[in-house]
Design a protein around this motif. Structure first.
Motif, PDB file in Angstrom:
ATOM      1  N   ARG A   1       0.836  -1.201   0.000  1.00  0.00           N
ATOM      2  CA  ARG A   1       0.000   0.000   0.000  1.00  0.00           C
ATOM      3  C   ARG A   1       0.875   1.258   0.000  1.00  0.00           C
ATOM      4  O   ARG A   1       0.723   2.138  -0.837  1.00  0.00           O
TER       5      ARG A   1
ATOM      6  N   ASN B   1       4.147   1.615  -0.626  1.00  0.00           N
ATOM      7  CA  ASN B   1       5.123   1.740  -1.708  1.00  0.00           C
ATOM      8  C   ASN B   1       4.461   2.182  -3.007  1.00  0.00           C
ATOM      9  O   ASN B   1       5.042   2.949  -3.781  1.00  0.00           O
TER      10      ASN B   1
ATOM     11  N   ARG C   1      11.983   4.619   8.312  1.00  0.00           N
ATOM     12  CA  ARG C   1      10.813   4.078   9.029  1.00  0.00           C
ATOM     13  C   ARG C   1      10.983   2.578   9.286  1.00  0.00           C
ATOM     14  O   ARG C   1      10.728   2.086  10.386  1.00  0.00           O
TER      15      ARG C   1
ATOM     16  N   ASP D   1      11.349   0.050  12.947  1.00  0.00           N
ATOM     17  CA  ASP D   1      10.223  -0.856  13.199  1.00  0.00           C
ATOM     18  C   ASP D   1      10.591  -1.859  14.294  1.00  0.00           C
ATOM     19  O   ASP D   1      11.615  -2.549  14.196  1.00  0.00           O
TER      20      ASP D   1
HETATM   21  C1  LIG Z   1      11.264  -6.261   7.324  1.00  0.00           C
HETATM   22  C2  LIG Z   1      10.346  -5.073   7.121  1.00  0.00           C
HETATM   23  C3  LIG Z   1      10.164  -4.557   5.841  1.00  0.00           C
HETATM   24  C4  LIG Z   1       9.326  -3.455   5.633  1.00  0.00           C
HETATM   25  N1  LIG Z   1       9.188  -2.938   4.371  1.00  0.00           N
HETATM   26  C5  LIG Z   1       8.413  -1.841   4.183  1.00  0.00           C
HETATM   27  C6  LIG Z   1       8.292  -1.245   2.898  1.00  0.00           C
HETATM   28  O1  LIG Z   1       8.864  -1.682   1.897  1.00  0.00           O
HETATM   29  N2  LIG Z   1       7.504  -0.152   2.786  1.00  0.00           N
HETATM   30  C7  LIG Z   1       6.816   0.381   3.838  1.00  0.00           C
HETATM   31  O2  LIG Z   1       6.114   1.366   3.659  1.00  0.00           O
HETATM   32  N3  LIG Z   1       6.911  -0.168   5.064  1.00  0.00           N
HETATM   33  C8  LIG Z   1       7.683  -1.265   5.261  1.00  0.00           C
HETATM   34  N4  LIG Z   1       7.759  -1.836   6.507  1.00  0.00           N
HETATM   35  C9  LIG Z   1       6.857  -1.333   7.565  1.00  0.00           C
HETATM   36  C10 LIG Z   1       7.336  -0.057   8.207  1.00  0.00           C
HETATM   37  O3  LIG Z   1       8.329  -0.358   9.148  1.00  0.00           O
HETATM   38  C11 LIG Z   1       6.177   0.662   8.911  1.00  0.00           C
HETATM   39  O4  LIG Z   1       5.567  -0.209   9.842  1.00  0.00           O
HETATM   40  C12 LIG Z   1       5.113   1.090   7.934  1.00  0.00           C
HETATM   41  O5  LIG Z   1       5.672   1.717   6.823  1.00  0.00           O
HETATM   42  C13 LIG Z   1       4.118   2.044   8.633  1.00  0.00           C
HETATM   43  O6  LIG Z   1       3.092   2.273   7.740  1.00  0.00           O
HETATM   44  P1  LIG Z   1       1.639   2.759   8.211  1.00  0.00           P
HETATM   45  O7  LIG Z   1       1.894   4.028   8.994  1.00  0.00           O
HETATM   46  O8  LIG Z   1       0.901   2.946   6.939  1.00  0.00           O
HETATM   47  O9  LIG Z   1       1.088   1.627   9.063  1.00  0.00           O
HETATM   48  C14 LIG Z   1       8.621  -2.911   6.739  1.00  0.00           C
HETATM   49  C15 LIG Z   1       8.825  -3.435   8.009  1.00  0.00           C
HETATM   50  C16 LIG Z   1       9.664  -4.507   8.224  1.00  0.00           C
HETATM   51  C17 LIG Z   1       9.844  -5.060   9.596  1.00  0.00           C
END
Ligand SMILES: Cc1cc2nc3c(=O)[nH]c(=O)nc-3n(C[C@H](O)[C@H](O)[C@H](O)COP(=O)(O)O)c2cc1C
Length: 143
Positions: free
Chosen positions: A32, A34, A67, A71
């Motif tokens: 979503r 990306n 971000r 995480d």
């Molecule tokens: C291993 C891993 C890969 C991630 N890859 C992405 C990513 O490619 N794009 C992204 O937006 N968030 C990614 N996240 C999630 C972010 O850390 C974060 O939780 C998220 O972007 C928050 O989005 P929201 O505010 O819409 O919930 C990843 C998290 C982890 C643990």
């Protein structure tokens, strides 16, 4: 020009829920976000380690990686490398993903000179991209 960033990390045992549902949740959010950011890439997961390629405009890649790095669901986030390229290699995937299966996927890893133990530590960015593209095309054709 686009930037590609490659890293690996380790899931935190206390990430909550079963590891595969954590993985699926991450993919869903990533796809979503990306899409909205013009990012693409691929995430590999073997139930312990993640390895990810993230590609797109440099500023967007850096923001999203900041971000991701913060995480709480993973730790030991280690950049493998970055590359600048004229075009994308994962244009069809806002964030593709493969959960590695020890038995079925060992062959693919072996064909890249890797094995199910320690695969993520042996890769440079280019190597990770090659493995990820292999999974992307295999998973795409096998459903
Ligand atoms: C291993 C891993 C890969 C991630 N890859 C992405 C990513 O490619 N794009 C992204 O937006 N968030 C990614 N996240 C999630 C972010 O850390 C974060 O939780 C998220 O972007 C928050 O989005 P929201 O505010 O819409 O919930 C990843 C998290 C982890 C643990």
């Amino acid at each position: 020009m686009i930037k590609q960033l490659c890293y690996h990390s380790r899931i935190k045992p206390e990430a909550g829920g079963r590891v595969l549902s954590v993985f699926r949740d991450i993919l869903k959010t990533s796809q979503r976000n990306n899409q909205a950011q013009g990012l693409s890439g691929y995430l590999l997961f073997d139930r312990t380690y993640f390895a990810q390629v993230l590609e797109g405009p440099a500023a967007k890649v850096d923001d999203t990686f900041a971000r991701i790095k913060a995480d709480a669901r993973h730790s030991s986030v280690t950049i493998i490398g970055t590359r600048d390229r004229s075009g994308r290699q994962f244009g069809g995937w806002t964030m593709g993903g493969a959960a590695l299966e020890v038995l079925q996927d060992r062959e693919v890893l072996l064909s890249h000179g890797l094995d199910v133990e320690g695969w993520q530590h042996k890769l440079d960015c280019r190597g990770l991209i090659d493995v990820a593209l292999d999974f992307a095309h295999k998973r795409a054709s096998n459903g």
